[in-house]
Each structure stands twice: as C-alpha cells, then as structure tokens.
Enzyme design. Structure first.
Site, short mmCIF file in Angstrom:
data_model
loop_
_atom_site.label_atom_id
_atom_site.label_comp_id
_atom_site.label_asym_id
_atom_site.label_seq_id
_atom_site.Cartn_x
_atom_site.Cartn_y
_atom_site.Cartn_z
N ILE A 108 1.47 5.19 6.65
CA ILE A 108 1.13 3.92 6.04
C ILE A 108 1.27 2.80 7.07
CG2 ILE A 108 3.49 3.60 5.15
CD1 ILE A 108 2.23 2.22 2.68
N CYS A 109 0.42 1.78 6.94
CA CYS A 109 0.50 0.57 7.76
C CYS A 109 0.40 0.90 9.25
CB CYS A 109 1.79 -0.17 7.42
SG CYS A 109 1.96 -1.81 8.15
N GLY A 110 1.31 0.44 10.06
CA GLY A 110 1.23 0.63 11.50
C GLY A 110 1.23 2.06 11.94
N THR A 112 -0.59 4.31 10.77
CA THR A 112 -1.98 4.75 10.85
C THR A 112 -2.56 4.45 12.22
OG1 THR A 112 -2.88 2.68 9.94
CG2 THR A 112 -2.32 4.43 8.37
N ALA A 159 -2.66 4.88 4.12
CA ALA A 159 -2.69 3.71 3.24
C ALA A 159 -2.36 2.48 4.05
CB ALA A 159 -1.70 3.87 2.08
#
Length: 207
Positions: A108-110, A112, A159
């Site tokens: 999720i977030c960074g 990714t 996500a």
C-alpha cells in the site's frame, strides 16, 4: 470464514520500518488476528523502529530470517523511506521472492513504488495513490495501472494511502478470512458505516 484452523495456518508477516504509515494496515492486521491468524512483525533488523506517528515497534524477526515458505502473506505498508532512500529495497526484493514462491504480497502507498522499482508491477494490474506517482519511478507497467481503490492480480494486492479499508478487504478475501456476504458486509460497515451490515456480521459471529 476459512475452513482451516489457527493452529494450521501460517502467520501473516507485517513489515515494519522507520516512518511506516500507522493507519494503513490496522484494519487488515486486527481482523486477520480476530480470524485466527498470528501477526508477526518483520524489521530490517530486530532493533526497534518508529512509525510516522511515533509508535515504537519491536520487530519479531529480521528480514534476513524471513522465508516465504513460513508465511501466509507479506504486508508492506507505506513509509517516507520508500521514496527518500534505497533503505527499503531489500523488502521489495523479498516481495519478489514471495511472489516467485506463490506466496501473496500486499503493498500500500509508498510500498507500491518500491515494488514498481523492483519491476513487480510491470506485468500485473495494480493501483497506487495516483498513476503519475508510479510513473515517476520509471517503471514499465504504466499500461497496467487501474483507477480503483485496491487491486489484486496473481497474488499481489496494491492500494493507495487513502484506502486502508479496501486494502484490508482484498487481504481478508484473498486469505479466506471473510468471504462472500460476510466480506461485503465487513467492507460496508467499516468503509460506509452501513448499520445494516452489522446485522450480517453479528449473525455470522464476526461482529
């Protein structure tokens, strides 16, 4: 609920490192634990780390000691360090080892962006905060970017930072912790505050 028992399930591993985003994985880990999964934290080493919110976390084990065959899932939260340095690149390489071993990964977030740099999003449908955030990594998977709250493709969940509940929904569904009507009701309760969803969960014994 999945048919396996907590005694036969492998643990879920949550990566922890300095500047990790506190809010991004709580729904997933709390409800996995309620469903019978052991949650084990994995740090760069076993020294304590601190989240963005200042929480001090003592990892259960070091990344070097984590093996895909001992895990049900690796969860990678966002953190400032994903974009500030290469310090977390070993976690992206571990994600590759997990996926190569057919053990799922959720980012999720960074995180990714870390997986994009590792090349793990080049041939999988995925999402993140916004498409141009991942494009800045120079990765080759831009055509596979999906405008969605969360995406699962071939064992990899992605996500953006504003979707911790959708992120958890994909994780809970992938592992079979909650399924069908129960999973849908769980999402409606925690994402939409739908009071009717609570009755479904209460009837299923998971409220």
């Amino acid at each position: 609920m999945t048919g396996s028992t907590s005694s036969t399930r492998k643990p879920v591993h949550l990566a922890v490192y300095d500047t990790l985003a506190d809010w991004e994985t709580g729904h997933a880990t709390a409800h996995l634990a309620r469903a019978g999964y052991e949650i084990r934290t994995v740090g760069p080493a076993t020294a304590p780390v601190r989240s963005i919110g200042g929480l001090r976390i003592q990892p259960d084990l070091a990344l070097a000691d984590l093996r895909p065959e001992d895990s049900a899932l690796l969860i990678l939260p966002g953190a400032d360090l994903w974009d500030a340095s290469d310090d977390l690149a070993p976690f992206a390489r571990t994600a590759r080892a997990f996926l190569d071993a057919d053990v799922p990964v959720a980012a999720i977030c960074g995180a990714t962006a870390g997986l994009a740099r590792e090349g793990l999003l080049d041939d999988r449908a995925h999402t993140s905060a916004v498409s141009f955030y991942l494009a800045a990594t120079g990765y080759a998977g831009g055509a596979r970017y999906v405008e969605a709250d969360a995406v699962t493709d071939r064992g990899l969940i992605t996500a953006g930072p504003t979707e911790p509940v959708a992120f958890a929904r994909e994780i809970l569904g992938l592992l079979g912790a909650y399924e069908g009507e129960v999973l849908d009701a769980w999402y409606r309760l925690f994402h939409d505050s739908d009071p009717e969803a609570y009755a479904v969960l209460e009837k299923a014994g998971v409220a």
